[in-house]
Design an enzyme around this catalytic site. Structure first.
Site, PDB file in Angstrom:
ATOM      1  CE1 TYR A 187      -4.465  -1.076   0.113  1.00  0.00           C
ATOM      2  CE2 TYR A 187      -3.255  -3.025   0.818  1.00  0.00           C
ATOM      3  CZ  TYR A 187      -4.407  -2.438   0.322  1.00  0.00           C
ATOM      4  OH  TYR A 187      -5.495  -3.219   0.017  1.00  0.00           O
ATOM      5  CD  GLU A 235      -6.719  -6.078   0.975  1.00  0.00           C
ATOM      6  OE1 GLU A 235      -5.489  -5.956   1.170  1.00  0.00           O
ATOM      7  OE2 GLU A 235      -7.351  -5.328   0.194  1.00  0.00           O
TER       8      GLU A 235
HETATM    9  C1  HEM Z   1      -6.339   2.166  -1.271  1.00  0.00           C
HETATM   10  C2  HEM Z   1      -5.656   1.442  -2.141  1.00  0.00           C
HETATM   11  C3  HEM Z   1      -6.266   0.600  -3.226  1.00  0.00           C
HETATM   12  C4  HEM Z   1      -7.455   0.749  -3.867  1.00  0.00           C
HETATM   13  C5  HEM Z   1      -8.506   1.816  -3.666  1.00  0.00           C
HETATM   14  C6  HEM Z   1      -7.570  -0.334  -4.825  1.00  0.00           C
HETATM   15  C7  HEM Z   1      -8.661  -0.512  -5.663  1.00  0.00           C
HETATM   16  C8  HEM Z   1      -8.825  -1.595  -6.499  1.00  0.00           C
HETATM   17  C9  HEM Z   1      -9.996  -1.851  -7.315  1.00  0.00           C
HETATM   18  C10 HEM Z   1     -11.231  -0.975  -7.382  1.00  0.00           C
HETATM   19  C11 HEM Z   1      -9.782  -3.008  -7.981  1.00  0.00           C
HETATM   20  C12 HEM Z   1     -10.754  -3.700  -8.955  1.00  0.00           C
HETATM   21  C13 HEM Z   1     -11.614  -4.667  -8.140  1.00  0.00           C
HETATM   22  C14 HEM Z   1     -12.639  -5.405  -8.994  1.00  0.00           C
HETATM   23  O1  HEM Z   1     -12.294  -6.424  -9.530  1.00  0.00           O
HETATM   24  O2  HEM Z   1     -13.769  -4.928  -9.118  1.00  0.00           O
HETATM   25  C15 HEM Z   1      -8.475  -3.490  -7.610  1.00  0.00           C
HETATM   26  C16 HEM Z   1      -7.868  -4.623  -8.130  1.00  0.00           C
HETATM   27  C17 HEM Z   1      -6.532  -4.882  -7.973  1.00  0.00           C
HETATM   28  N1  HEM Z   1      -5.651  -4.265  -7.105  1.00  0.00           N
HETATM   29 FE1  HEM Z   1      -6.065  -2.749  -5.880  1.00  0.00          FE
HETATM   30  N2  HEM Z   1      -6.449  -1.106  -4.769  1.00  0.00           N
HETATM   31  C18 HEM Z   1      -5.629  -0.569  -3.806  1.00  0.00           C
HETATM   32  C19 HEM Z   1      -4.389  -1.046  -3.429  1.00  0.00           C
HETATM   33  C20 HEM Z   1      -3.713  -2.046  -4.085  1.00  0.00           C
HETATM   34  C21 HEM Z   1      -2.373  -2.461  -3.780  1.00  0.00           C
HETATM   35  C22 HEM Z   1      -1.527  -1.937  -2.632  1.00  0.00           C
HETATM   36  C23 HEM Z   1      -2.038  -3.404  -4.688  1.00  0.00           C
HETATM   37  C24 HEM Z   1      -0.713  -4.113  -4.784  1.00  0.00           C
HETATM   38  C25 HEM Z   1       0.202  -3.806  -5.605  1.00  0.00           C
HETATM   39  C26 HEM Z   1      -3.175  -3.605  -5.560  1.00  0.00           C
HETATM   40  C27 HEM Z   1      -3.265  -4.493  -6.606  1.00  0.00           C
HETATM   41  C28 HEM Z   1      -4.421  -4.813  -7.280  1.00  0.00           C
HETATM   42  C29 HEM Z   1      -4.475  -5.825  -8.321  1.00  0.00           C
HETATM   43  C30 HEM Z   1      -3.316  -6.654  -8.837  1.00  0.00           C
HETATM   44  C31 HEM Z   1      -5.819  -5.870  -8.752  1.00  0.00           C
HETATM   45  C32 HEM Z   1      -6.405  -6.743  -9.861  1.00  0.00           C
HETATM   46  C33 HEM Z   1      -6.211  -6.005 -11.141  1.00  0.00           C
HETATM   47  C34 HEM Z   1      -6.890  -6.625 -12.314  1.00  0.00           C
HETATM   48  O3  HEM Z   1      -7.415  -7.731 -12.230  1.00  0.00           O
HETATM   49  O4  HEM Z   1      -6.893  -5.959 -13.362  1.00  0.00           O
HETATM   50  N3  HEM Z   1      -4.168  -2.756  -5.164  1.00  0.00           N
HETATM   51  N4  HEM Z   1      -7.907  -2.613  -6.700  1.00  0.00           N
END
Ligand code: HEM
Ligand SMILES: Cc1cc2nc3c(=O)[nH]c(=O)nc-3n(C[C@H](O)[C@H](O)[C@H](O)COP(=O)(O)OP(=O)(O)OC[C@H]3O[C@@H](n4cnc5c(N)ncnc54)[C@H](O)[C@@H]3O)c2cc1C
Length: 410
Positions: A107, A149
């Site tokens: 994060y 998580e």
């Molecule tokens: C406050 C921080 C964060 C927010 C608001 C956020 C938001 C989101 C959202 C909205 C999604 C799409 C969920 C869905 O499938 O509907 C997502 C997917 C994902 N997030 Fe985060 N995220 C955050 C932090 C992180 C962090 C720290 C990582 C690690 C590097 C990360 C990695 C991912 C990955 C790999 C996906 C899947 C992407 C995909 O399938 O295209 N996220 N996140």
């Protein structure tokens, strides 16, 4: 004496709340530009993250839009007590993160590059006060996600550093045109985890070009109790777009005996054990959510009424149909309806065209689970709302980043 409340507005400091009120609009207007800068910045500094982010969603821009929309929706929910509830959005993101092994320390990386991208795009408008208010929003969101998580990792007995287990492919079934099922057995001597009907797993594959990519697949059956099944639709590129990377790889290169890295089950598109009758309205690959739910009801509540309604291009594209009907026979009150864009003249059971729920007999207190392409789910939802089914009784699953949750349809 100071009192605390659970109202989301109380989470944000009053100074930051005022700044967010004044700047939420401009950030929302630039959200896509911000996330478009964010990903190249972050991947430039941390190329290892390319192995957990979905390249297809990067190419189509869907993940950028989902991230941007979620941050803006979260900020709005902090300053507006009348904003739509946010819990389900948070839970969906947390489940997705857990299935990918996202860890708290990451994060800091995301926050650094996201806030850096805000400064790059908005330039001088980002005064120290503005930067500090959005930093506060980001970390409130991050803290809630990390907490959720942690709960999910603990519940699944998972170490986030080891998010996958090896599963051996023990069967491969041709289900329909361009659709196969892979039956997977844990290859580490441990038993199958508990899987709720409707949940998905992330499957990580090592592609021939040396890259590693995860994709989510609904657990389409757990009938055996020791094996899980996924059912994969081969995605063909249209209008010059490339074919789907992982679905093509699973179709073309994965054989019986191969081992795949598979996450713990995730997702909250699951049927609770109430007595409410169910309508499962699906299209295309959305059928993968139907079989596990029908199996579960047949096993645990055979007296619970179930209606399955499925739309597809043709009968040849309709996967798992016979299996769903076969298992459905164990349910006392089970009905099935199908619509095809093109119906075979010999098929007397299926209707022609789009799913039409306007005249379908529906029990008063029906609970709806819908899964399929977004236009299909919008169509289903509109028809059901017009029939008086309350919005809170309509649950949905999107087979991609959820661009619907943050902008709930009317
Ligand atoms: C406050 C921080 C964060 C927010 C608001 C956020 C938001 C989101 C959202 C909205 C999604 C799409 C969920 C869905 O499938 O509907 C997502 C997917 C994902 N997030 Fe985060 N995220 C955050 C932090 C992180 C962090 C720290 C990582 C690690 C590097 C990360 C990695 C991912 C990955 C790999 C996906 C899947 C992407 C995909 O399938 O295209 N996220 N996140
Ligand atoms: C919760 C959940 C459950 C799911 N369950 C299932 C399931 O049970 N069964 C199932 O089959 N699928 C399921 N999916 C979808 C699955 O995860 C994959 O998204 C799907 O298999 C496609 O992955 P892919 O790697 O083959 O395609 P990708 O390579 O990711 O491509 C996706 C799309 O992007 C387009 N694209 C890629 N690169 C470009 C480019 N450079 N320019 C333009 N367009 C481009 C492709 O043409 C394609 O249309 C689920 C998804 C989720 C989120």
């Amino acid at each position: 004496m100071t009192t605390t409340t659970n109202s989301p507005t109380s989470l944000l400091s009053p100074e930051s709340a005022a700044v967010i009120r004044a700047t939420a609009g401009v950030v929302a207007d630039h959200a896509e530009q911000i996330t478009a800068r964010f990903y190249p910045r972050m991947f430039g500094a941390h190329p290892e993250l390319l192995r957990v982010f979905n390249k297809g969603n990067q190419a189509t821009g869907e993940q950028s839009r989902a991230l941007a929309a979620s941050v803006v929706a979260y900020a709005v929910h902090l300053i507006d007590p009348d904003a739509p509830p946010f819990d389900h959005v948070l839970r969906r993101i947390a489940f997705k993160h857990v299935s990918l092994g996202i860890r708290p320390e990451q994060y800091t990386i995301v926050g650094h590059h996201l806030l850096g991208a805000v400064a790059e795009v908005l330039g001088e408008a980002v005064t120290p006060d503005v930067a500090s208010a959005w930093d506060e929003v980001y970390w409130l969101f991050a803290t809630q996600l990390v907490a959720e998580e942690a709960r999910l990792y603990q519940r699944a007995g998972m170490d986030p550093a080891q998010p996958v287990r090896p599963y051996r492919v023990v069967r491969r079934i041709d289900e329909a045109h361009d659709i196969i099922s892979l039956v997977l057995e844990p290859d580490d001597g441990e038993s199958l985890p508990e899987i709720e009907p409707g949940q998905y797993v992330s499957v990580f594959v090592d592609l021939p070009d040396g890259s590693r990519q995860p994709r989510q697949y609904t657990v389409s059956s757990t009938a055996s109790g020791t094996r899980l099944q996924i059912t994969v639709n081969r995605l063909r590129g249209v209008d010059g777009a490339p074919d789907g990377q992982v679905s093509s790889f699973l179709h073309d290169s994965v054989a019986i005996g191969d081992v795949l890295d598979v996450s713990a089950p995730a997702g909250d598109f699951v049927v609770e054990s109430s007595d409410e009758p169910l309508l499962l309205a699906t299209a295309g690959a959305g059928i993968t959510t139907v079989l596990p739910i029908v199996e579960h009801i047949a096993r645990t509540q055979p007296q619970r009424p179930v209606i399955v309604a499925h739309a597809d291009r043709t009968a040849q594209d309709h996967a798992l149909r016979d299996t769903v009907l076969h298992v459905g026979r164990q349910i006392d009150d089970f009905t099935s309806h199908t619509w095809y864009e093109s119906v075979d003249p010999s098929d007397q059971r299926s209707a022609q065209g789009w799913m039409d729920l306007t005249a379908l007999p529906l029990p008063q207190d029906v609970s709806v689970f819908t899964c399929g392409p977004l236009p299909f789910m919008r169509h289903v939802r509109a028809q059901l709302l017009a029939r008086g089914v309350p919005a809170e009784r309509i649950r949905y699953e999107v087979f991609g980043p959820d661009l619907w949750a943050q902008n709930p349809p009317e």
